[in-house]
Design a protein around this motif. Structure first.
Motif, PDB file in Angstrom:
ATOM      1  N   LYS A   1       0.833  -1.184   0.000  1.00 26.04           N
ATOM      2  CA  LYS A   1       0.000   0.000   0.000  1.00 26.04           C
ATOM      3  C   LYS A   1       0.881   1.252   0.000  1.00 26.04           C
ATOM      4  O   LYS A   1       2.050   1.193   0.402  1.00 26.04           O
ATOM      5  N   PRO A   2       0.333   2.392  -0.412  1.00 27.10           N
ATOM      6  CA  PRO A   2       1.098   3.634  -0.297  1.00 27.10           C
ATOM      7  C   PRO A   2       1.415   3.941   1.168  1.00 27.10           C
ATOM      8  O   PRO A   2       0.705   3.503   2.078  1.00 27.10           O
ATOM      9  N   LEU A   3       2.473   4.691   1.389  1.00 24.01           N
ATOM     10  CA  LEU A   3       2.786   5.132   2.741  1.00 24.01           C
ATOM     11  C   LEU A   3       1.611   5.939   3.293  1.00 24.01           C
ATOM     12  O   LEU A   3       1.034   6.762   2.582  1.00 24.01           O
ATOM     13  N   PRO A   4       1.255   5.713   4.563  1.00 21.07           N
ATOM     14  CA  PRO A   4       0.120   6.427   5.148  1.00 21.07           C
ATOM     15  C   PRO A   4       0.530   7.803   5.664  1.00 21.07           C
ATOM     16  O   PRO A   4       1.582   7.964   6.296  1.00 21.07           O
TER      17      PRO A   4
ATOM     18  N   GLY B   1       3.898  -3.903   4.678  1.00 18.88           N
ATOM     19  CA  GLY B   1       2.619  -3.445   4.187  1.00 18.88           C
ATOM     20  C   GLY B   1       2.603  -2.144   3.415  1.00 18.88           C
ATOM     21  O   GLY B   1       1.665  -1.888   2.659  1.00 18.88           O
ATOM     22  N   TYR B   2       3.648  -1.286   3.577  1.00 19.99           N
ATOM     23  CA  TYR B   2       3.567   0.057   3.015  1.00 19.99           C
ATOM     24  C   TYR B   2       4.857   0.444   2.285  1.00 19.99           C
ATOM     25  O   TYR B   2       5.960   0.000   2.633  1.00 19.99           O
ATOM     26  N   GLY B   3       4.698   1.291   1.292  1.00 21.63           N
ATOM     27  CA  GLY B   3       5.851   1.895   0.635  1.00 21.63           C
ATOM     28  C   GLY B   3       6.656   0.933  -0.203  1.00 21.63           C
ATOM     29  O   GLY B   3       6.131   0.025  -0.838  1.00 21.63           O
TER      30      GLY B   3
ATOM     31  N   VAL C   1      10.800   1.248   4.604  1.00 19.42           N
ATOM     32  CA  VAL C   1      10.352   2.130   5.682  1.00 19.42           C
ATOM     33  C   VAL C   1       9.919   1.294   6.876  1.00 19.42           C
ATOM     34  O   VAL C   1       9.070   0.403   6.763  1.00 19.42           O
ATOM     35  N   ALA C   2      10.500   1.585   8.035  1.00 16.82           N
ATOM     36  CA  ALA C   2      10.208   0.833   9.248  1.00 16.82           C
ATOM     37  C   ALA C   2       9.289   1.575  10.196  1.00 16.82           C
ATOM     38  O   ALA C   2       8.705   0.962  11.093  1.00 16.82           O
TER      39      ALA C   2
END
Length: 593
Positions: free
Chosen positions: A96-99, A414-416, A420-421
């Motif tokens: 998914k895109p970064l939130p 899940g993201y990015g 990214v942690a």
């Protein structure tokens, strides 16, 4: 609740003609006069809700459950300032895109109305709906530049404790005594000032204390720097999200009172500090919208309200621009304006202001900038397990590292792009004071300069205790709220300003019911029991708007519950005594100057 209104199929059929007429740019009522029913029932009555933030979604929720046909119009995105959003072009490898978000969520235990709504929004696997997605951070921290940081464990809901005034004094003194740099006499003085407020009657609060800034009430100008930054400024910014120098004592004192009772186990929905366990849309907004659709609510996103038209003592329609730029006239039986106050005011005509002077008084309400920026990190920072208040920062920064609170949503998986942690979500509360890198205010900086300046202020606050909490090598990227535009130019703008509460504001806040019989107000500027711009206030205003509408039509449906902030009955005798003193012109018995 059993729904007594029209089904979704009959709703769609009944509005098909209206949709066709609107497409031609002509006026067509959402429900014809012939379709309206007698007072006491909702079937056939239509409501246009203007604005899809927490206030608008709440009003739509309550009215749809009671059988009204609700159509909601939102110019940008459902959820308003509470929503999360995607960082454009940040998704890779099926993730998914970064939130991102306008600002981090904070849903304390003093809230009751918003949690009630959350319990009524189904969520897979949760017995209590999206309410079960709330988690409690373990601690908070006041980060000091050049000094030792102050960490505070965050209590749970607490076990009910005795509440004599002396008991409260001892409890508050014990908590504030953990701030070792504060002189004992200043802690005692601050507790004395809280005792004055706790024992003040409502009349004194509404009049005397509403006219006194919190900074003045606490005598901050005569106290030490640590007293000013921790008690007068830090506490108000972190808990109440307002400026001590101008916020009314009524506003700040009422919220601190509620938080104190929360910590003592009184009047609490849950722990003192709560956040969501996932991005806001995943944990709350998207399930809410799905629930409203199941109730028959229709959504028109990308539609911008231009004018509320008024004639013959009633609202006759809404001039609105749809997502394709076509100007339409939308009509309904009832209208709920749930726009933020700075966007609502331009839609009200002089005739409406004359018909209800409280609309004119809304012109006196003030808004200011409080905007979020997110920093995406390739490693989790060794930081406090909760919120951090950088109380010496030039731009009044507060922040929270989110990954540890989202255990079912690991960032890298899940993201990015997978590197990214964590996300360090930061609120910038001060936009008009110079920073440390460029000597410019945030409004004078470009977006890149704002990011570099905030990052520098964070490092100054967090990296001066013998360890490197934040490093440039671990910074992946950043995202500044897109509602901010034109910064670094002579015309900076913010689409999502925050209502502030300087002295006197209480008397200019309107009620949900207006003197225009088919027009109602919802939003965090409306007069509600929680006297501050909060999601709880927005939710409560939506309930009050629904109740006002139900009263107007003589509906037999149950009214929405509205739970006020907790008031300790043990202090009622002292408040009653103070009421007598106030009426004869005497100060509060504990107010010794």
């Amino acid at each position: 609740m059993t729904r007594t209104g029209s089904t979704r199929r009959t709703f769609v059929a009944g509005t098909a003609a209206a949709g066709a007429a609107a497409a031609l740019g002509v006026e067509a009522p959402v429900a014809s006069a012939a379709a309206r029913t007698a007072p006491g029932t909702a079937s056939g009555q239509s409501v246009a809700v203007l604005g899809g933030g927490v206030a608008g979604l709440t009003a739509a929720h309550e009215l749809a459950e009671r059988g009204f046909r609700v159509t909601l119009f939102e110019r940008r995105a459902l959820g308003g300032k509470a929503r999360s959003m995607d960082v454009p072009d940040s998704a890779k490898g099926g993730r998914k895109p970064l939130p991102a978000e306008h600002g981090f969520r904070f849903i304390p235990g003093i809230y009751h109305n918003l949690p009630d709504t959350m319990r009524r929004i189904p969520f897979p696997g949760n017995a209590h709906g999206v309410w079960d997605n709330l988690v409690a951070p373990k601690e908070m921290m006041f980060a000091r530049t050049g000094q030792e940081d102050l960490r505070l464990p965050m209590p749970g809901a607490g076990t009910p404790q005795p509440l004599t005034l002396d008991d409260i004094r001892r409890a508050l003194t014990g908590v504030l005594g953990t701030f070792q740099r504060l002189p004992a006499r200043e802690v005692a003085y601050f507790v004395d000032r809280l005792a004055v407020f706790l024992t003040s009657c409502q009349e004194r609060r509404d009049n005397q204390w509403e006219s006194v800034p919190w900074w003045t009430f606490t005598r901050a100008a005569q106290m030490s720097y640590d007293y000013q930054r921790i008690l007068a400024v830090g506490v108000t910014r972190n808990i109440v999200a307002t400026k001590a120098e101008e916020a009314s004592t009524r506003t700040v004192g009422s919220l601190l009172e509620a938080f104190a009772f929360n910590a003592l186990g009184r009047g609490a929905d849950g722990p003192l500090d709560r956040i969501l366990n996932a991005p806001t849309n995943e944990a709350w907004i998207d399930p809410w919208v799905a629930q409203l659709r199941s109730l028959g609510v229709e959504f028109n996103v990308g539609w911008t309200v231009r004018e509320v038209t008024y004639a013959g003592g009633r609202v006759t329609g809404i001039q609105i621009t749809d997502e394709s730029g076509v100007v339409r006239t939308v009509t309904a039986d009832h209208y709920v304006s749930a726009l933020p106050v700075e966007h609502a005011r331009p839609t009200w005509s002089a005739a409406m202001r004359a018909a209800d002077p409280q609309l004119a008084r809304c012109d006196l309400l003030r808004t200011d900038w409080m905007t979020g920026i997110q920093f995406y990190l390739t490693e989790r920072p060794d930081i406090v397990h909760g919120h951090v208040d950088c109380i010496d920062s030039q731009w009044s920064l507060t922040a929270i590292a989110q990954a540890e609170h989202w255990p079912r949503h690991p960032f890298a998986d899940g993201y990015g792009d997978g590197s990214v942690a964590d996300c360090l979500s930061v609120d910038i509360s001060e936009w008009d004071k110079p920073g440390i890198l460029y000597g410019k205010t945030a409004k004078q900086c470009t977006r890149d300069e704002v990011a570099r300046e905030v990052w520098a202020q964070l490092k100054a606050a967090l990296n001066d205790t013998g360890k490197t909490v934040l490093s440039d090598s671990r910074l992946h990227s950043w995202f500044l709220d897109p509602g901010v535009s034109g910064i670094g130019t002579p015309d900076p703008r913010n689409e999502d300003e925050l209502l502030i509460h300087p002295t006197g504001t209480f008397h200019n806040r309107p009620s949900a019911a207006t003197k225009i019989p088919n027009f109602y107000l919802a939003g965090d500027y409306v007069a509600v029991p929680i006297d501050l711009a909060t999601m709880e206030g927005a939710n409560t205003s939506g309930r009050l708007a629904a109740n006002a509408l139900l009263d107007r039509v003589g509906s037999t449906a149950p009214r929405c519950t509205v739970t006020p902030l907790y008031s300790a009955p043990e202090l009622d005798l002292l408040k009653n005594t103070d009421r007598l003193r106030y009426r004869i012109g005497l100060p509060n018995v504990f107010d010794l100057g």
